[in-house]
Design a protein around this motif. Structure first.
Motif, PDB file in Angstrom:
ATOM      1  N   ASP B 121       0.835  -1.200   0.000  1.00  0.00           N
ATOM      2  CA  ASP B 121       0.000   0.000   0.000  1.00  0.00           C
ATOM      3  C   ASP B 121       0.867   1.246   0.000  1.00  0.00           C
ATOM      4  OD1 ASP B 121      -2.390  -1.254  -0.077  1.00  0.00           O
ATOM      5  OD2 ASP B 121      -2.787  -1.132   2.076  1.00  0.00           O
ATOM      6  N   MET B 123       3.837   1.586  -1.084  1.00  0.00           N
ATOM      7  CA  MET B 123       4.468   1.724  -2.385  1.00  0.00           C
ATOM      8  C   MET B 123       3.507   2.370  -3.386  1.00  0.00           C
ATOM      9  SD  MET B 123       6.391  -1.433  -4.125  1.00  0.00           S
ATOM     10  CE  MET B 123       7.983  -1.368  -3.372  1.00  0.00           C
ATOM     11  N   ARG B 124       2.269   1.879  -3.380  1.00  0.00           N
ATOM     12  CA  ARG B 124       1.281   2.469  -4.294  1.00  0.00           C
ATOM     13  C   ARG B 124       1.015   3.922  -3.919  1.00  0.00           C
ATOM     14  NH1 ARG B 124      -3.722  -1.206  -3.796  1.00  0.00           N
ATOM     15  NH2 ARG B 124      -4.605   0.053  -5.451  1.00  0.00           N
ATOM     16  N   ALA B 125       0.937   4.184  -2.611  1.00  0.00           N
ATOM     17  CA  ALA B 125       0.675   5.556  -2.179  1.00  0.00           C
ATOM     18  C   ALA B 125       1.803   6.490  -2.592  1.00  0.00           C
ATOM     19  CB  ALA B 125       0.480   5.599  -0.665  1.00  0.00           C
ATOM     20  N   GLY B 127       3.382   6.280  -5.308  1.00  0.00           N
ATOM     21  CA  GLY B 127       3.405   6.446  -6.757  1.00  0.00           C
ATOM     22  C   GLY B 127       4.115   5.356  -7.531  1.00  0.00           C
ATOM     23  N   THR B 128       4.324   4.195  -6.923  1.00  0.00           N
ATOM     24  CA  THR B 128       4.975   3.103  -7.649  1.00  0.00           C
ATOM     25  C   THR B 128       3.955   2.027  -7.975  1.00  0.00           C
ATOM     26  OG1 THR B 128       6.961   3.486  -6.395  1.00  0.00           O
ATOM     27  CG2 THR B 128       6.823   1.406  -7.555  1.00  0.00           C
TER      28      THR B 128
END
Ligand SMILES: Nc1ncnc2c1ncn2[C@@H]1O[C@H](COP(=O)(O)OP(=O)(O)O)[C@@H](O)[C@H]1O
Ligand SMILES: [Mg+2]
Lengths: 301, 252
Positions: B121, B123-125, B127-128
């Motif tokens: 999460d 990582m997604r937050a 921007g990846t």
């Protein structure tokens, strides 16, 4: 009318960081973009299988405002924050960030929205395989920023959370409070205009918890960041809704108690219970509430 | 959900995972250093166990078949039998099973603990895209490294077979090597390298899918690790049959 408001604004500037109640009306006149809420939920509904977690939730976080979200564990606070980042999608309703409807954006389209948002995860969620430096620099490395600038920003951020000495440590070597503060530094790199805190003080000793609240107050009052602050600790609530930060004559940040002047602090509270918002307003109103559930939440009995 | 529906659902999810990992794989930023790191971990890291596996498999093939061959007067063909079985079947399959055990479990445990500690999460937050950053490098490394490892296993197997034939049964090295050379054709070698490419894809996608769909805290990590290894191994063995059949069809 207009001149009255204008005057009010200059006055508040002279006082440092006073935030008049009329702020959003005023913003609408003088800075139309400020009138757009930073975050808005419109009738959001979300269920996991047949468990309803959010049942028609609507609220706004104005620019520069801190919204405290209260609720018992399992009431859907983390879920709500994950929705803002698009890590989850609602079943119904709309979510707007800076006026942009993000409800139906794809993962790739979400990336520019996420660039505006810093997120502090419940347990820090640091990348175990990377040292503190690379954790904090993560966002900048992803953007291919020049290493010199990265280093400068990382150092500045670690200074902000008072952890310069940990720069080369691995996350496993840090205490819980340090991990949380590294998480904050990582979230704040790149100066996001919106910051989401998910129980940032849970399980920390009181002085560390206080430091984290001070960081949130500084962000709100000095950097004009909009934020959502999830917590169930009453101490946090007290700090965030009764103190404000200003820069004194020597350029140092000082915290002052609100005192007699009501409603100058740009913080509101909402409370979640069984998927619905059962309270929304200022701290005084919350404490004055006669609702039995709210009283039990505040006093523990 | 009934088991068949569940199977189809998992299959679809795994297919999506591979699609997401590769659809934008060359869009910036390309995580080249991550690819190289995974190739090192997966390829170089697995080399010792793969070579050992190959060596002793070749040895045991000689050990078990020499007497039978000698009974029919065919002991000079030992090399042919060893090379043929290794290159066509045992090399690819045993290497894949060893890698499924060593790398499949590592991948799914690592991704699973990243899920439960919210690192995915995060990582997604930040921007990846985790499919590109985590899944693609692992699958690519497996697809590239498993064929190389298999070739290594084959070679060491032949060496092991030769040493056993020579030291236990007194077979001359030259006789052994000549029969190896006579025993294998180009299509055996091609087939023996095509199979591990598919096995690499299977191990990588199953392990990443199981890891990323981990639920239920640390207990869940254990569960998804076990099921990643078991599922990847079974699918490798089943796929081996169909690949062998298809390769027979295509290459012969
Ligand atoms: N991915 C998920 N799958 C199923 N249920 C979930 C999931 N995430 C959260 N929940 C459920 O949603 C409810 C709210 O969770 P959460 O938002 O984490 O609560 P809080 O942060 O307020 O403690 C809980 O009952 C939890 O079990
Ligand atoms: Mg939570």
């Amino acid at each position: 009318m207009l001149s009255f408001l204008r005057k009010n604004k200059t006055e508040s500037a002279a006082h440092g960081t006073l935030q008049p109640v009329t702020k959003d009306i005023e913003d609408a006149f003088f800075q139309p973009t400020r009138a757009l809420p930073a975050i808005e939920f419109r009738n959001v509904y979300l269920a996991f299988d047949d468990k309803v977690v959010l049942d028609g939730v609507s609220f706004k976080v104005r620019k520069g405002e801190t919204k405290i979200i209260l609720g018992r564990s399992g009431s859907g606070k983390s879920t709500l924050i994950r929705l803002v980042l698009g890590l989850l999608k609602p079943d119904q309703g709309e979510i707007l960030v800076d006026g942009e409807d993000i409800t139906y954006l794809s993962e790739a389209q979400m990336m520019h929205v996420r660039a505006k948002i810093g997120m502090v995860f419940q347990e820090g969620a640091l990348f175990d395989s990377l040292p503190v430096y690379d954790n904090v620099a993560y966002r900048l490395h992803e953007r291919d920023v020049d290493e010199e600038m990265v280093e400068e920003q990382v150092k500045r951020m670690l200074e902000f959370v008072d952890l310069e000495e940990a720069i080369h440590k691995m996350p496993a070597e840090l205490s819980g409070g340090m991990r949380r503060r590294v998480g904050i530094a990582r979230a704040l790199v790149g100066n996001p205009r919106i910051v989401l805190f998910d129980e940032p003080t849970a399980g920390l000793d009181p002085p560390t918890a206080r430091t984290i609240c001070e960081l949130a107050i500084k962000l709100r009052d000095i950097q004009d960041v909009s934020s959502i602050f999830v917590t169930h600790e009453m101490k946090n609530l007290e700090y965030l809704s009764s103190e404000y930060a200003i820069i004194d004559n020597e350029g140092k940040v000082v915290f002052e108690e609100e005192g007699e002047r009501l409603c100058i602090i740009n913080t509101e509270i909402i409370m979640l219970h069984e998927g619905k918002i059962i309270f929304s307003g200022k701290e005084e109103q919350l404490r004055a509430s006669r609702d039995r559930y709210i009283q039990r939440f505040l006093n523990g009995k | 959900m009934n088991p068949f529906k569940k199977f189809l659902f998992e299959l679809q999810e795994t297919a999506f995972l591979v699609y997401y990992a590769f659809v934008r794989v060359f869009r910036r930023p390309v995580y080249l250093s991550e690819w190289v790191r995974q190739m090192d971990v997966i390829g170089v890291g697995s080399l010792p166990i793969i070579l050992l596996t190959g060596f002793f498999t070749g040895g045991v093939l000689t050990l078990q078949s020499y007497d039978t061959l000698a009974y029919y007067g065919g002991q000079s063909e030992t090399g042919r039998l060893v090379a043929y079985s290794l290159i066509r079947e045992l090399g690819p399959v045993l290497s894949a099973l060893m890698v499924a055990g060593r790398i499949g479990s590592a991948i799914s445990a690592e991704l699973g603990s990243m899920v439960v500690s919210q690192q995915i999460d995060a990582m997604r937050a930040l921007g990846t895209d985790p499919y590109r950053k985590l899944v693609a490098p692992r699958i690519i490394a497996l697809i590239l490294m498993l064929p190389l490892l298999t070739v290594g296993a084959d070679l060491f197997g032949i060496i092991g077979g030769g040493i056993v034939a020579n030291s236990l049964f007194g077979l001359d090295y030259n006789v052994f090597l000549t029969s190896v050379r006579n025993g294998i054709a180009t299509e055996d070698i091609i087939g023996g390298v095509i199979k591990p490419i598919f096995f690499g894809l299977i191990i990588g996608s199953v392990a990443c899918h199981k890891g990323l769909s981990t639920k239920g805290g640390t207990v869940g990590v254990g569960r998804s690790t076990t099921s990643a290894v078991v599922l990847a191994s079974i699918v490798v063995i089943i796929a081996d049959f169909f690949l062998s059949r298809a390769l027979q069809h295509i290459l012969e």
